[in-house]
Design a protein around this motif. Sequence first.
Motif, short mmCIF file in Angstrom:
data_model
loop_
_atom_site.label_atom_id
_atom_site.label_comp_id
_atom_site.label_asym_id
_atom_site.label_seq_id
_atom_site.Cartn_x
_atom_site.Cartn_y
_atom_site.Cartn_z
N ARG A 66 41.99 66.90 -25.44
CA ARG A 66 41.18 66.36 -26.28
C ARG A 66 40.98 64.77 -25.59
O ARG A 66 39.64 64.28 -25.66
CB ARG A 66 41.98 65.79 -27.44
N GLN B 152 32.98 62.31 -22.38
CA GLN B 152 31.78 62.07 -23.47
C GLN B 152 31.91 60.66 -23.50
O GLN B 152 30.98 60.02 -24.49
CB GLN B 152 32.05 62.69 -24.63
N TRP B 153 32.34 60.14 -22.67
CA TRP B 153 32.37 58.58 -22.65
C TRP B 153 33.04 57.79 -23.94
O TRP B 153 32.55 56.96 -24.65
CB TRP B 153 31.00 58.00 -22.57
N ARG B 154 34.19 58.52 -24.55
CA ARG B 154 34.85 58.14 -25.47
C ARG B 154 36.06 57.62 -25.15
O ARG B 154 36.53 57.69 -24.03
CB ARG B 154 34.86 59.27 -26.68
N VAL B 155 37.19 57.44 -25.99
CA VAL B 155 38.35 56.83 -25.77
C VAL B 155 39.24 57.95 -25.98
O VAL B 155 40.32 58.26 -25.30
CB VAL B 155 38.81 55.50 -26.38
N GLY B 156 39.13 58.66 -26.87
CA GLY B 156 39.93 59.81 -27.46
C GLY B 156 41.00 59.35 -28.15
O GLY B 156 41.10 58.11 -28.41
N PRO B 157 42.25 60.09 -28.51
CA PRO B 157 43.29 59.63 -29.06
C PRO B 157 44.11 58.52 -28.66
O PRO B 157 44.12 58.48 -27.52
CB PRO B 157 44.18 60.81 -29.39
N LYS B 158 44.30 57.43 -29.37
CA LYS B 158 44.67 56.30 -28.72
C LYS B 158 45.76 55.47 -29.77
O LYS B 158 46.94 55.25 -29.41
CB LYS B 158 43.69 55.42 -28.42
N GLU B 159 45.39 55.24 -31.06
CA GLU B 159 45.95 54.49 -31.66
C GLU B 159 47.36 54.69 -32.16
O GLU B 159 48.17 54.07 -32.40
CB GLU B 159 45.07 53.86 -33.10
N VAL B 160 47.77 55.97 -32.05
CA VAL B 160 49.08 56.47 -32.47
C VAL B 160 49.99 56.05 -31.72
O VAL B 160 51.08 55.71 -32.18
CB VAL B 160 48.95 58.21 -32.57
N ILE C 235 51.37 61.21 -27.98
CA ILE C 235 52.04 62.21 -28.81
C ILE C 235 51.18 62.25 -30.02
O ILE C 235 51.62 62.61 -31.22
CB ILE C 235 53.28 61.20 -29.40
N GLN C 236 49.87 62.39 -29.65
CA GLN C 236 49.07 62.63 -30.77
C GLN C 236 48.99 64.15 -31.18
O GLN C 236 49.11 64.57 -32.54
CB GLN C 236 47.51 62.75 -30.18
N ALA D 59 51.79 64.38 -33.98
CA ALA D 59 51.40 63.91 -35.19
C ALA D 59 50.76 64.97 -35.83
O ALA D 59 50.93 65.34 -37.07
CB ALA D 59 50.69 62.83 -35.00
N ASP D 60 49.86 65.79 -35.06
CA ASP D 60 49.08 66.90 -35.86
C ASP D 60 50.04 68.02 -36.33
O ASP D 60 50.15 68.37 -37.21
CB ASP D 60 48.06 67.51 -34.80
N ASP E 150 34.33 77.84 -33.36
CA ASP E 150 34.59 77.42 -34.72
C ASP E 150 33.06 76.87 -35.27
O ASP E 150 32.88 76.94 -36.41
CB ASP E 150 35.22 75.96 -34.70
N TRP F 264 54.16 59.60 -41.19
CA TRP F 264 53.71 59.27 -39.89
C TRP F 264 52.72 60.48 -39.59
O TRP F 264 51.55 60.02 -38.90
CB TRP F 264 54.66 59.16 -38.94
N TRP G 291 48.66 59.72 -39.05
CA TRP G 291 47.67 59.76 -37.65
C TRP G 291 46.88 61.12 -37.46
O TRP G 291 46.58 61.57 -36.34
CB TRP G 291 48.63 59.41 -36.62
N SER G 292 46.76 61.91 -38.43
CA SER G 292 46.23 62.99 -38.18
C SER G 292 45.25 63.59 -39.49
O SER G 292 45.44 64.46 -40.16
CB SER G 292 47.29 64.19 -37.99
N ASP H 208 33.77 56.18 -31.85
CA ASP H 208 34.84 57.25 -31.70
C ASP H 208 36.02 57.07 -32.54
O ASP H 208 36.95 56.31 -32.42
CB ASP H 208 35.34 56.63 -29.98
N GLU I 295 38.05 59.22 -33.06
CA GLU I 295 39.14 60.02 -32.63
C GLU I 295 40.22 58.90 -32.07
O GLU I 295 41.38 59.39 -31.98
CB GLU I 295 38.57 60.88 -31.42
N ARG I 296 39.85 58.01 -31.73
CA ARG I 296 40.87 56.94 -31.56
C ARG I 296 41.95 56.83 -32.61
O ARG I 296 42.97 56.66 -32.27
CB ARG I 296 40.11 55.26 -31.45
#
Lengths: 370, 358
Positions: A76, A83-91, A99-100, A103-104, A257, B19, B23-24, B48, B50-51
């Motif tokens: 991811r 794609q010039w995005r940040v991706g999962p971060k805030e978690v 650890i994204q 969490a999923d 998908d 939690w 985050w999901s 974004d 997805e952050r």
Amino acid sequence: MAESALFVLVEKILETLTSNMVSIPLIDPLIKMLMKIPAVNVIVAFVLWKPIFHVLILPGLLGLTLVLLFMIYFERKITARVQWRVGPKEVSRRTGGVIQALADGMRYLFQEVIVHRDAHGFYFLQFPLISFLPVLLPLLFIPAGSVWGIRSVYAIPIALALISLIPVFIIGMGWASNNKFAFIGSVREAFMYFAYEIPLLIAFLAMILLYQTADPFEIVERQSIPGILLNPLAFLAIFISILIATSRLPFDIPEADQEVAFGPYVEYSGIVFGLVMSLPYEKLYLLSLLSVILFFGGWKGPEIPLLGDLAPVLWIFIKAVIFMCVVALARSIYARYRLDQTLKMSWSVLITLSFASLLLSAGWLAWLGL
Amino acid sequence: MDEMVEFLHQGMLSLIKRWGTKWSIWPTHLVTACCGVELAHAFASGYDGERLGVLNFGMARQTNCIVVEGAITRKMARILKITYEQMPDPKFVIVMGVCGIKGGLFWNGYHMVKPYEVVPVKYFAPGCPPTPESLLRCFRALQDEITTGVGKNTISFQSSKPSGEVKKRKRPKRVPPSPKYIAKNPSVIVDVERVEKWEDGEEIRREIEEILGDLAESVKITGKNRISVRIGVENFFDAGLRLKESGFDHVKSVNIVDVPHEGKFIVEYVVSSYLNERYVSLLLTLISEIDRVDAHFPSMIEVWQSADYLERELHDLFGVWFDGNPGMGRNFLIAPDTPKNPLRKDFKIPQDVYVGGV
């Protein structure tokens, strides 16, 4: 009398276990301390017994879990960066959201598992669980240095045979789902299965012919130069076959998908979906371990005296993860092939490539006069 | 606290549950309108989403959130309900756009449904369409609610009185009364003669008159390249056949004008030609009047196939029975639970009716 018999039995077991333990000089004092405590020492000896350590810790179940969590995150993240995005971060801000995937997974664990009315309920829930059999069994045959599960001269063919059982379970899941998308996905999976399996096996055969043995220990022993330099054609064929086999993006046709809504997995929800979605990643892990053994010198690497037996295990693990990262990059830079294009490619170009690699191996042997 | 959030707060493992869910949040999106563009924007490189661990997803079974984008019609309401019930618990709904709040642009329409009457909505993002920031703010608010268990507005407007010079208060302007629902006696004339707009048309007008002969009651020029013909209902089919023979090969549109106070419908067929070069730019309107209570009209599909769907649509909206059209008696475009004949002028919208008073 009975007590003493039990005592002798435990002693015997302990003796067997301790005779074949993983030795790690770094944590030796801790192990020694734990071994003095009764009852605990049996558990410690059991976990550090080489076959169990191999299957449960590294490169087995624990390593597999870590790889799963990391690969899903990495895929991811790398897609986001492309794609010039940040991706999962805030978690977890400090570590960039590493650890994204955990969490999923936690979210899936506590979600409802729906078994819809049309499904064949028994098989619907059974297949995701049984499909771990062909994932965990090949691990027994893939050694890592002095740590191994079962040692066999035919280790690589056996591992390949067990890995090739996975699509059968995926098709079974699609059938048990009783859904039109699942049906289409299963049929696609079956098409792809025949398309990639033959080139994959022939390319592996080419490498086995080159080394003149199917024993991983011998193979690693004989690689004074990495196998990728000896037979790059076989590597190319295996790399593309792995992309198809594990439904990576240029070939993620069974579970596209946008087209068939995850194909065979469409009706799965909750933690069962988490289990079935990790199947391709697990397959990728197994095939990466095999490729590392064949092409990148397996567990060879700089000696680390402090880690002892753990060092070769770590080397093969790290090499496999790097290999998987390269494979994961394909997801973010390629568009999806159509089914007919993929079939045409694998039945013409890929199979030719694998036969060419077989010829190349034979050429090496003839030249060297073996 | 509603039951979904309450579930996350129960039990020994509630910390992990909260939690993980926080985050999901994987929203599946139900695009019915232009808000879908802004949703795409919210997950593209500029903003974004997805952050935040919010992964945009296409399927319902594997997700836990649904973003309703835009107006929900009666047909889509059923689909919304099905999609919502396919998702595994715990699940949340976010509504984007002002259409989902009270109907927005389509307010008071006969086919509109409010999403919060169909599914339990957690957050609204108002705007037409709302910005990506405001959608992401909804997700943040949802995440906060999952941790704390208390849902809050994310924005509140301060009210303040202007200070300084106090203007002399004018009498508030009265809003002019809304137009009456049915005017007393409007004259609905659909073919006003305007010869001056197309002076060269006289020749073509005479040709049409010759084609139709005594079937036409009147043939008038109503604008440039526009000719209106009045025909009796009983002669309509024959007139259609004659026009077809002379090159008018398709129907552009079929309209009905409802004139309730005179108890009649005005039916208009606009026909034109592709093949006869002389009539390519001409729009010929065939006008006929029928009784409003026993509304039957001969179907023209045997003459012009292209009239088929238009007639069925008008049957949906006005309840005129086109004899000979196989689609009569069932719904074509509107949902089964939509009230009958919604475009008749005496149609009463079931709720929220205050257009025009009464």
